[in-house]
Design a protein around this motif. Sequence first.
Motif, PDB file in Angstrom:
ATOM      1  N   THR A  87       1.637   5.244 -40.035  1.00 50.51           N
ATOM      2  CA  THR A  87       1.480   3.804 -40.574  1.00 50.51           C
ATOM      3  C   THR A  87       0.301   3.353 -39.595  1.00 50.51           C
ATOM      4  O   THR A  87      -0.291   3.924 -38.584  1.00 50.51           O
ATOM      5  N   PRO A  88      -0.127   2.142 -39.843  1.00 47.22           N
ATOM      6  CA  PRO A  88      -1.382   1.300 -38.940  1.00 47.22           C
ATOM      7  C   PRO A  88      -0.708   0.948 -37.707  1.00 47.22           C
ATOM      8  O   PRO A  88      -1.519   0.450 -36.828  1.00 47.22           O
ATOM      9  N   TYR A  89       0.486   0.991 -37.367  1.00 49.60           N
ATOM     10  CA  TYR A  89       1.093   0.769 -35.974  1.00 49.60           C
ATOM     11  C   TYR A  89       0.873   1.373 -34.699  1.00 49.60           C
ATOM     12  O   TYR A  89       1.128   2.662 -35.063  1.00 49.60           O
ATOM     13  N   SER A  90       0.837   0.864 -33.754  1.00 44.67           N
ATOM     14  CA  SER A  90       0.888   1.697 -32.361  1.00 44.67           C
ATOM     15  C   SER A  90       2.298   1.179 -31.723  1.00 44.67           C
ATOM     16  O   SER A  90       2.651   0.100 -32.091  1.00 44.67           O
ATOM     17  N   MET A  91       2.648   1.778 -30.653  1.00 47.09           N
ATOM     18  CA  MET A  91       3.881   1.545 -29.964  1.00 47.09           C
ATOM     19  C   MET A  91       3.345   1.094 -28.596  1.00 47.09           C
ATOM     20  O   MET A  91       2.579   1.778 -27.701  1.00 47.09           O
ATOM     21  N   LEU A  92       4.070   0.178 -27.841  1.00 48.95           N
ATOM     22  CA  LEU A  92       3.912  -0.173 -26.720  1.00 48.95           C
ATOM     23  C   LEU A  92       5.391  -0.357 -26.038  1.00 48.95           C
ATOM     24  O   LEU A  92       6.302  -0.968 -26.454  1.00 48.95           O
ATOM     25  N   ILE A  93       5.654   0.786 -25.207  1.00 48.43           N
ATOM     26  CA  ILE A  93       6.894   0.853 -24.470  1.00 48.43           C
ATOM     27  C   ILE A  93       6.954   0.171 -23.031  1.00 48.43           C
ATOM     28  O   ILE A  93       6.058   0.417 -22.157  1.00 48.43           O
ATOM     29  N   ALA A  94       7.918  -0.369 -22.727  1.00 47.20           N
ATOM     30  CA  ALA A  94       8.348  -1.061 -21.361  1.00 47.20           C
ATOM     31  C   ALA A  94       9.892  -0.654 -21.217  1.00 47.20           C
ATOM     32  O   ALA A  94      10.729  -0.619 -21.930  1.00 47.20           O
ATOM     33  N   CYS A  95       9.884  -0.572 -19.883  1.00 51.96           N
ATOM     34  CA  CYS A  95      11.233   0.243 -19.288  1.00 51.96           C
ATOM     35  C   CYS A  95      11.658  -1.198 -18.116  1.00 51.96           C
ATOM     36  O   CYS A  95      10.982  -1.214 -17.170  1.00 51.96           O
ATOM     37  N   SER A  96      13.025  -1.245 -18.166  1.00 51.20           N
ATOM     38  CA  SER A  96      13.512  -2.306 -17.294  1.00 51.20           C
ATOM     39  C   SER A  96      14.258  -1.730 -16.018  1.00 51.20           C
ATOM     40  O   SER A  96      14.499  -2.289 -15.238  1.00 51.20           O
ATOM     41  N   ASN A  97      14.139  -0.317 -16.201  1.00 51.46           N
ATOM     42  CA  ASN A  97      14.906   0.354 -15.060  1.00 51.46           C
ATOM     43  C   ASN A  97      16.472  -0.230 -14.825  1.00 51.46           C
ATOM     44  O   ASN A  97      16.632  -0.320 -13.574  1.00 51.46           O
ATOM     45  N   ASP A  98      16.998  -0.363 -15.786  1.00 54.68           N
ATOM     46  CA  ASP A  98      18.504  -0.893 -15.939  1.00 54.68           C
ATOM     47  C   ASP A  98      18.681  -2.302 -15.255  1.00 54.68           C
ATOM     48  O   ASP A  98      19.795  -2.658 -14.817  1.00 54.68           O
ATOM     49  N   ASP A  99      17.725  -2.871 -15.179  1.00 52.47           N
ATOM     50  CA  ASP A  99      17.686  -4.374 -14.483  1.00 52.47           C
ATOM     51  C   ASP A  99      17.754  -5.080 -15.592  1.00 52.47           C
ATOM     52  O   ASP A  99      16.627  -5.470 -16.336  1.00 52.47           O
ATOM     53  N   MET A 100      18.849  -5.865 -15.936  1.00 54.08           N
ATOM     54  CA  MET A 100      18.907  -6.740 -17.064  1.00 54.08           C
ATOM     55  C   MET A 100      18.165  -8.237 -17.036  1.00 54.08           C
ATOM     56  O   MET A 100      17.683  -8.518 -18.102  1.00 54.08           O
ATOM     57  N   ASP A 101      17.918  -8.565 -15.637  1.00 60.21           N
ATOM     58  CA  ASP A 101      17.001  -9.735 -15.728  1.00 60.21           C
ATOM     59  C   ASP A 101      15.602  -9.448 -16.095  1.00 60.21           C
ATOM     60  O   ASP A 101      14.797 -10.055 -16.641  1.00 60.21           O
ATOM     61  N   GLU A 102      15.192  -8.324 -15.854  1.00 62.21           N
ATOM     62  CA  GLU A 102      13.565  -7.696 -15.880  1.00 62.21           C
ATOM     63  C   GLU A 102      13.652  -7.407 -17.454  1.00 62.21           C
ATOM     64  O   GLU A 102      12.502  -7.554 -18.034  1.00 62.21           O
ATOM     65  N   GLU A 103      14.758  -7.028 -18.143  1.00 61.82           N
ATOM     66  CA  GLU A 103      14.785  -6.683 -19.606  1.00 61.82           C
ATOM     67  C   GLU A 103      14.692  -7.904 -20.386  1.00 61.82           C
ATOM     68  O   GLU A 103      13.850  -8.023 -21.306  1.00 61.82           O
ATOM     69  N   VAL A 104      15.119  -8.959 -19.766  1.00 62.78           N
ATOM     70  CA  VAL A 104      15.098 -10.251 -20.754  1.00 62.78           C
ATOM     71  C   VAL A 104      13.550 -10.664 -20.340  1.00 62.78           C
ATOM     72  O   VAL A 104      12.886 -11.392 -21.365  1.00 62.78           O
ATOM     73  N   ARG A 105      13.058 -10.807 -19.270  1.00 59.12           N
ATOM     74  CA  ARG A 105      11.705 -10.851 -18.973  1.00 59.12           C
ATOM     75  C   ARG A 105      10.658 -10.325 -19.913  1.00 59.12           C
ATOM     76  O   ARG A 105       9.725 -10.641 -20.450  1.00 59.12           O
ATOM     77  N   ILE A 106      11.012  -8.896 -20.201  1.00 55.37           N
ATOM     78  CA  ILE A 106      10.055  -8.072 -20.823  1.00 55.37           C
ATOM     79  C   ILE A 106      10.180  -8.537 -22.425  1.00 55.37           C
ATOM     80  O   ILE A 106       9.218  -8.468 -23.213  1.00 55.37           O
ATOM     81  N   ILE A 107      11.352  -9.197 -22.759  1.00 54.08           N
ATOM     82  CA  ILE A 107      11.408  -9.597 -24.212  1.00 54.08           C
ATOM     83  C   ILE A 107      10.435 -10.761 -24.338  1.00 54.08           C
ATOM     84  O   ILE A 107       9.759 -10.916 -25.404  1.00 54.08           O
ATOM     85  N   TYR A 108      10.523 -11.597 -23.481  1.00 57.48           N
ATOM     86  CA  TYR A 108       9.580 -12.869 -23.527  1.00 57.48           C
ATOM     87  C   TYR A 108       8.052 -12.176 -23.329  1.00 57.48           C
ATOM     88  O   TYR A 108       7.222 -12.852 -23.937  1.00 57.48           O
ATOM     89  N   GLU A 109       7.989 -11.318 -22.405  1.00 61.08           N
ATOM     90  CA  GLU A 109       6.450 -10.849 -22.394  1.00 61.08           C
ATOM     91  C   GLU A 109       5.961 -10.331 -23.547  1.00 61.08           C
ATOM     92  O   GLU A 109       4.620 -10.358 -23.873  1.00 61.08           O
ATOM     93  N   MET A 110       6.867  -9.641 -24.351  1.00 58.84           N
ATOM     94  CA  MET A 110       6.504  -8.891 -25.717  1.00 58.84           C
ATOM     95  C   MET A 110       5.996  -9.896 -26.450  1.00 58.84           C
ATOM     96  O   MET A 110       5.166  -9.771 -27.284  1.00 58.84           O
TER      97      MET A 110
END
Length: 322
Positions: A87-110
């Motif tokens: 496909t024309p798409y590429s992938m951007l991976i982000a890892c929260s290291n099992d920190d749920m608050d960090e995971e929420v922050r990454i959702i907004y950052e995405m």
Amino acid sequence: MANINDIAKKTGFSKSTISRYLNQGSVSDSAKKKIKEAIDEIGYIPNSYARNLKSSRTNTIGVIIPNFIGYTKNTALNSINLYLKTTPYSMLIACSNDDMDEEVRIIYEMQRLNVDGIILFASDLTDKHMEAINNLSMPLVIFGQDLPSHTSIFADDYEAGLLMGSYIKNLNHEEISYFDVGSYDHAVGKRFEGFFDALRGTSIKLNHHRFDFTKKTAYEKAKDILDRENSTLYLGATDNIAFGIIEALREKNIRIPEDISVAGFGNYEISSLINPALTTVDFPYEKLGEYAIQSLIRKIDGGNEKKIQKTKPKLILRDSLR
């Protein structure tokens, strides 16, 4: 939805200062840091980003994972990556290291990075997760959890536990030790629920232990528990945990399966190669990864997707269990 007034209130800066920051104007480094922290905390999305989300594409897929541990997760990621090459798409991976608050922050950052869609490998979905998810203006696919309000791709972990338990309860083991993951991973936790339900009505004593995914931790816990319990079967919530148990048994010169049986979940590539080969449950994570990326791209293109897609596990009987 948060706005500039909220940032001003949070930081104490004027709206004009915040506007300069958002438009890459002249702002001191200390002010930049404080404004950025406030934006991350309250989940502010600039209007320009919101407009761009509706009017343009970046050909980027955001993938959020809780950690880099685990064969199954990496198998699914590899499947996603291979599909994206077509496909024309590429992938951007982000890892929260099992920190749920960090995971929420990454959702907004995405969202601020204007990705075209997100695949969230979800070990847990907190109230903060749901708030962030419900505020997204881009397609989202949940991987690994059943979230009825959104497209969800997952293996039937409960059925996997039920399969394993239904087989084991007929093997005449009087005491079993189950090495589970922490309560933060609800999907893997369902394996124990299925296993426990399969053993209902039997006289089998079940010892339930919780810790993390790592082989090292399983090895250390097994060495301690072997001296305190009389189990003749050890079951790991993942094959990686089972490998740690096997290492501890070998160190104590305990024969597998003659003295103690061992089994796991996941069917890693190495599971059939170790001696004795590991009894386990197979999940088609390659197919699940493909389902996830196909579903997300169809959603990006405006298609209607089934809310839930799940795959059935398969019990793989090998030499480590008797």
